[in-house]
Design a protein around this motif. Structure first.
Motif, mmCIF file in Angstrom:
data_model
loop_
_atom_site.group_PDB
_atom_site.id
_atom_site.type_symbol
_atom_site.label_atom_id
_atom_site.label_comp_id
_atom_site.label_asym_id
_atom_site.label_seq_id
_atom_site.Cartn_x
_atom_site.Cartn_y
_atom_site.Cartn_z
ATOM 1 N N ARG A 68 0.755 -1.136 -0.012
ATOM 2 C CA ARG A 68 -0.378 -0.032 -0.157
ATOM 3 C C ARG A 68 0.604 1.524 0.022
ATOM 4 N NH1 ARG A 68 -5.220 -0.625 1.155
ATOM 5 N NH2 ARG A 68 -6.134 -3.173 1.780
ATOM 6 N N LEU A 69 2.250 1.438 -0.144
ATOM 7 C CA LEU A 69 2.599 2.244 0.367
ATOM 8 C C LEU A 69 4.008 2.854 -1.236
ATOM 9 C CD1 LEU A 69 4.169 1.987 4.183
ATOM 10 C CD2 LEU A 69 2.220 3.395 2.937
ATOM 11 N N LEU A 70 3.746 1.461 -2.102
ATOM 12 C CA LEU A 70 4.804 2.098 -3.162
ATOM 13 C C LEU A 70 4.042 1.989 -4.261
ATOM 14 C CD1 LEU A 70 7.623 -0.748 -2.118
ATOM 15 C CD2 LEU A 70 7.700 1.616 -1.837
ATOM 16 N N PRO A 71 4.045 2.833 -5.620
ATOM 17 C CA PRO A 71 3.767 2.318 -6.228
ATOM 18 C C PRO A 71 3.404 1.387 -7.211
ATOM 19 C CG PRO A 71 5.211 4.000 -7.056
ATOM 20 C CD PRO A 71 5.843 3.014 -5.025
ATOM 21 N N ARG A 72 2.290 1.205 -7.832
ATOM 22 C CA ARG A 72 1.917 -0.432 -8.020
ATOM 23 C C ARG A 72 2.928 -0.710 -9.668
ATOM 24 N NH1 ARG A 72 -0.418 -0.163 -4.399
ATOM 25 N NH2 ARG A 72 -2.618 0.217 -3.724
ATOM 26 N N LYS A 73 3.855 -0.010 -9.953
ATOM 27 C CA LYS A 73 4.889 -0.372 -10.914
ATOM 28 C C LYS A 73 5.944 -0.831 -10.131
ATOM 29 C CE LYS A 73 7.920 1.251 -14.328
ATOM 30 N NZ LYS A 73 8.165 2.242 -14.733
ATOM 31 N N THR A 74 6.058 -0.640 -9.005
ATOM 32 C CA THR A 74 6.906 -1.178 -8.359
ATOM 33 C C THR A 74 6.838 -2.285 -7.412
ATOM 34 O OG1 THR A 74 8.329 1.341 -7.753
ATOM 35 C CG2 THR A 74 8.581 -0.841 -5.654
ATOM 36 N N VAL A 75 5.215 -2.383 -7.029
ATOM 37 C CA VAL A 75 5.096 -3.481 -6.971
ATOM 38 C C VAL A 75 4.759 -4.968 -7.294
ATOM 39 C CG1 VAL A 75 3.087 -4.965 -5.571
ATOM 40 C CG2 VAL A 75 4.056 -2.348 -4.684
ATOM 41 N N GLY A 76 4.839 -4.377 -8.784
ATOM 42 C CA GLY A 76 4.750 -5.313 -10.164
ATOM 43 C C GLY A 76 5.740 -6.195 -10.244
ATOM 44 N N TYR A 77 7.289 -4.905 -10.963
ATOM 45 C CA TYR A 77 8.709 -5.440 -10.784
ATOM 46 C C TYR A 77 9.563 -6.383 -9.555
ATOM 47 C CZ TYR A 77 8.833 -2.550 -15.690
ATOM 48 O OH TYR A 77 8.088 -1.783 -16.605
ATOM 49 N N THR A 78 9.116 -5.952 -8.510
ATOM 50 C CA THR A 78 9.287 -6.932 -6.957
ATOM 51 C C THR A 78 8.778 -7.622 -6.899
ATOM 52 O OG1 THR A 78 9.656 -4.152 -5.522
ATOM 53 C CG2 THR A 78 9.485 -6.771 -4.051
ATOM 54 N N LEU A 79 7.760 -7.736 -7.331
ATOM 55 C CA LEU A 79 7.313 -9.945 -7.785
ATOM 56 C C LEU A 79 8.119 -9.841 -8.918
ATOM 57 C CD1 LEU A 79 3.485 -8.829 -7.528
ATOM 58 C CD2 LEU A 79 4.668 -9.962 -5.809
ATOM 59 N N ALA A 80 7.908 -10.269 -10.138
ATOM 60 C CA ALA A 80 9.228 -10.018 -10.497
ATOM 61 C C ALA A 80 10.434 -10.241 -10.464
ATOM 62 C CB ALA A 80 9.068 -9.266 -11.988
ATOM 63 N N ALA A 81 10.912 -9.057 -9.947
ATOM 64 C CA ALA A 81 12.512 -9.681 -9.060
ATOM 65 C C ALA A 81 12.599 -10.631 -8.095
ATOM 66 C CB ALA A 81 12.720 -8.597 -8.565
ATOM 67 N N VAL A 82 11.591 -10.960 -6.880
ATOM 68 C CA VAL A 82 11.716 -11.402 -6.000
ATOM 69 C C VAL A 82 11.346 -13.301 -6.621
ATOM 70 C CG1 VAL A 82 10.143 -12.827 -4.180
ATOM 71 C CG2 VAL A 82 10.463 -10.413 -3.976
ATOM 72 N N ALA A 83 10.487 -13.328 -7.604
ATOM 73 C CA ALA A 83 10.821 -14.401 -7.916
ATOM 74 C C ALA A 83 11.895 -14.657 -8.931
ATOM 75 C CB ALA A 83 9.778 -14.585 -9.050
ATOM 76 N N PHE A 84 12.942 -13.603 -9.672
ATOM 77 C CA PHE A 84 13.933 -14.045 -10.370
ATOM 78 C C PHE A 84 14.865 -14.095 -8.923
ATOM 79 C CE2 PHE A 84 12.086 -11.769 -14.469
ATOM 80 C CZ PHE A 84 12.455 -13.157 -15.375
ATOM 81 N N HIS A 85 15.103 -13.872 -8.010
ATOM 82 C CA HIS A 85 15.791 -13.807 -7.306
ATOM 83 C C HIS A 85 15.629 -15.184 -6.458
ATOM 84 C CE1 HIS A 85 18.676 -12.717 -3.762
ATOM 85 N NE2 HIS A 85 19.016 -12.737 -4.058
ATOM 86 N N SER A 86 15.020 -15.328 -6.273
ATOM 87 C CA SER A 86 14.352 -16.647 -5.639
ATOM 88 C C SER A 86 14.823 -18.195 -6.563
ATOM 89 C CB SER A 86 12.923 -16.788 -5.566
ATOM 90 O OG SER A 86 12.746 -16.362 -4.344
ATOM 91 N N LEU A 87 14.891 -17.989 -8.047
ATOM 92 C CA LEU A 87 15.053 -18.925 -9.217
ATOM 93 C C LEU A 87 16.649 -19.376 -8.769
ATOM 94 C CD1 LEU A 87 14.082 -21.145 -11.385
ATOM 95 C CD2 LEU A 87 13.353 -18.929 -13.175
ATOM 96 N N PHE A 88 16.740 -18.080 -9.747
ATOM 97 C CA PHE A 88 18.567 -18.287 -9.692
ATOM 98 C C PHE A 88 18.645 -18.641 -8.566
ATOM 99 C CE2 PHE A 88 17.568 -14.210 -12.431
ATOM 100 C CZ PHE A 88 17.332 -15.834 -13.937
ATOM 101 N N LEU A 89 18.426 -18.116 -7.167
ATOM 102 C CA LEU A 89 19.116 -18.326 -5.380
ATOM 103 C C LEU A 89 19.470 -20.330 -5.580
ATOM 104 C CD1 LEU A 89 18.039 -16.706 -2.599
ATOM 105 C CD2 LEU A 89 20.461 -16.866 -4.291
ATOM 106 N N HIS A 90 17.803 -20.755 -6.099
ATOM 107 C CA HIS A 90 17.830 -22.453 -6.826
ATOM 108 C C HIS A 90 18.286 -22.732 -7.482
ATOM 109 C CE1 HIS A 90 16.238 -26.180 -6.481
ATOM 110 N NE2 HIS A 90 15.803 -26.356 -7.246
ATOM 111 N N LEU A 91 18.655 -22.565 -8.823
ATOM 112 C CA LEU A 91 19.882 -22.419 -9.976
ATOM 113 C C LEU A 91 20.785 -22.822 -9.673
ATOM 114 C CD1 LEU A 91 17.230 -21.500 -13.159
ATOM 115 C CD2 LEU A 91 17.203 -23.981 -11.790
ATOM 116 N N THR A 92 21.307 -21.581 -9.135
ATOM 117 C CA THR A 92 23.000 -21.949 -8.888
ATOM 118 C C THR A 92 23.255 -22.140 -7.363
ATOM 119 O OG1 THR A 92 22.443 -19.415 -7.817
ATOM 120 C CG2 THR A 92 23.313 -19.725 -10.066
ATOM 121 N N GLU A 93 22.233 -22.753 -6.885
ATOM 122 C CA GLU A 93 22.648 -23.627 -5.229
ATOM 123 C C GLU A 93 23.990 -25.065 -5.751
ATOM 124 O OE1 GLU A 93 20.615 -25.291 -1.825
ATOM 125 O OE2 GLU A 93 19.637 -24.905 -3.395
ATOM 126 N N GLY A 94 24.858 -24.790 -5.027
ATOM 127 C CA GLY A 94 25.699 -25.654 -4.749
ATOM 128 C C GLY A 94 27.236 -25.526 -5.905
#
Length: 200
Positions: A68-94
């Motif tokens: 509720r405190l951030l622009p909707r665009k920022t929230v949408g892009y943050t969702l993408a960033a969190v998803a990408f980051h979690s995915l890449f953490l998993h793929l590069t683990e080890g």
């Protein structure tokens, strides 16, 4: 639509750099980190919880706070960033570590982390976690995002001293400072005051 595609590409690249910094330089040497990533690393050291899933869960919870405190665009892009980051953490683990020297790992790990977060912020997103808090500090108090983030991260990193020890905490501080400097360069380079995106 082309602008959105470009922004998402930059965010994906930033998330990949961030994940590499964690899995190639931080975790193999037992270093700490700040923010949510720092918490996920502590949980990994203590309980062997996979950083990718832990990061996704914690960041989603924090994103709900900033919704509720951030622009909707920022929230949408943050969702993408969190998803990408979690995915890449998993793929590069080890993946095998690049170096054994603590200073090299601190400097290059910090550089990759700062580059990654900086690219995400430059594309008007966040990596959630303490980046959301830093953006809110920037919005309400006018703090520079990179230095607000350093403060938030330092608090979390300091709490890891009981797990990683005093020496590695000092190298973690060096890494956080390096990340802040690189992030500052990425988010301000070639920008005029008028072109810096405002948070409203």
């Amino acid at each position: 639509m082309r602008k959105v595609g470009w922004d998402l590409s930059v965010i994906a690249l930033g998330a990949f750099a961030f994940a590499l910094g964690i899995n190639l330089f931080v975790i193999p040497q037992g270093l700490g980190e700040g923010g949510v990533v720092g918490v996920t690393i502590i949980l990994y050291y203590l309980l062997q919880w996979p950083p990718g899933w832990t990061s996704l869960i914690l960041n989603t919870a924090l994103l709900a706070i900033g919704y509720r405190l951030l622009p909707r665009k920022t929230v949408g892009y943050t969702l993408a960033a969190v998803a990408f980051h979690s995915l890449f953490l998993h793929l590069t683990e080890g993946w095998p570590p690049v170096a054994e020297d603590l200073m090299i790992n601190a400097l290059f790990g910090g550089a990759l982390i700062g580059l990654g977060i900086g690219l995400v912020i430059r594309a008007d997103g966040t990596t959630a976690g303490t980046v959301i808090l830093a953006k809110l500090m920037h919005k309400f108090w006018g703090w520079k995002i990179s230095y607000a983030l350093l403060l938030c991260d330092a608090v979390v990193a300091a709490s890891s001293v009981f797990i990683i020890g005093a020496e590695k905490l000092l190298f973690t501080v060096i890494m956080l400072v390096a990340a802040t400097k690189i992030m500052d360069l990425v988010t301000t380079e070639n920008r005029t005051p008028q072109s810096v995106p405002k948070i409203s």
